[in-house]
Design a protein around this motif. Sequence first.
Motif, PDB file in Angstrom:
ATOM      1  N   MET A 189       0.822  -1.201   0.000  1.00 56.56           N
ATOM      2  CA  MET A 189       0.000   0.000   0.000  1.00 56.56           C
ATOM      3  C   MET A 189       0.864   1.263   0.000  1.00 56.56           C
ATOM      4  SD  MET A 189      -2.687  -1.725  -0.046  1.00 56.56           S
ATOM      5  CE  MET A 189      -4.215  -0.887   0.326  1.00 56.56           C
ATOM      6  N   LYS A 197      -3.503   1.350  -3.035  1.00 56.18           N
ATOM      7  CA  LYS A 197      -2.345   0.609  -3.537  1.00 56.18           C
ATOM      8  C   LYS A 197      -1.182   1.536  -3.880  1.00 56.18           C
ATOM      9  CE  LYS A 197      -2.145  -0.638  -7.867  1.00 56.18           C
ATOM     10  NZ  LYS A 197      -2.361  -1.197  -9.202  1.00 56.18           N
ATOM     11  N   ASN A 245       0.999  -2.607   6.687  1.00 55.07           N
ATOM     12  CA  ASN A 245       1.736  -2.461   5.430  1.00 55.07           C
ATOM     13  C   ASN A 245       3.247  -2.532   5.683  1.00 55.07           C
ATOM     14  OD1 ASN A 245       1.861  -1.965   2.603  1.00 55.07           O
ATOM     15  ND2 ASN A 245       2.200   0.216   2.966  1.00 55.07           N
TER      16      ASN A 245
END
Length: 341
Positions: A189, A197, A245
């Motif tokens: 991400m 994204k 992430n």
Amino acid sequence: MTRIFSGIKPTGHLTLGNYLGALRRWVDVDQRRADALFSVVDLHALTVEHDPARVRRLSRQAATLMLAAGLDPALCTVFVQSHVDEHTRLSYLLECTATDGELRRMIQYKEKSARARAAGESLRFSLLSYPVLMAADILAYGTDEVPVGEDQTQHVELTRDLAVRFNQRYGHTFAVPRATRPAVAARVMDLQDPTSKMGKSHEPGAGIVYLLDDADVVRKKIMRAVTDSGREVEYDRETKPGIANLLEILAACTGPSGQVGPDGLDPRELAGGYDSYGALKKDTAEAVIETLRPLRERHAVLASDIGAVDQVLRDGAERARGLARPVVDAAYRAVGLLPAA
Ligand code: TYM
């Protein structure tokens, strides 16, 4: 032997997402265990407004980075999509297989078309037919496996549907491929917006790590990554997307023995080793820097001998053509087109 196909489109500088989601596995695993083809899918870069000189530059750069990352022309085939006519030849037959409805249901089309409409821009028809060309890329080679990041799963599902439908209508012509994904970091991400994204076509910003960023830039971007409220380092994509992430990136970049491995460590287990966000960021930054260092060094060498890169691409296209032509010719015959000779 298993046939593998995958590609990267030259719409921007390659990112850490491209590397962890796709490229690294092509290098570490796929090229060694299968007959693998990897393509700079340049025709796909024309589906949105583009600058011709930039597409040309980015295509070369993507090919150079693929080789710098470790794709070895002695083990796999590396080529540029537009050098092999079979992709567009087959794409038309698949346009005659796909339906308008199923293309309009593609998530990426919905997102990109909504953004364009909101900005008052017109849409290129090729944005809608994009997944059909992608299906042609895959099916032209009798592909069994397509190693991609999570965002491409739906396109590969469509490819399967088209292969099955075509085979049912006209007789067995195509292998039915399946997508393979990395165990971690299948969707890296954006560091500044961990709910979206990390994308190379997005506006360049502090949230995107590019493969050619130098060490200081990578460190800065990761140390400034947006984190979540609270102080606990936990792996929870819903409530702590920023920390999750970073843990995924760290897991992907750090193998069990401190080496880079294709599947890395489990991000949940890693979380237990940290009691502050700062320490996690620091380790993640260093792991990414070490992961990218050899790639950047090899890129510098290859970029100074672009003739050698072009030669790899020429040889690759020749081999790719030889593989695709009989498959696409068979598809032309199967649908009832009169052979040329
Ligand atoms: P592209 O060029 O956007 O991305 C190339 C590969 O990188 C993966 N990827 C990511 N993985 C994890 N996290 C991210 N943030 C991230 N961003 C990108 C993608 O999933 C992809 O595997 N449509 C394709 C290109 C294509 C293709 C093909 C792929 C055209 N024809 C045939 C496979 C087979 C695309 O836009 O990828």
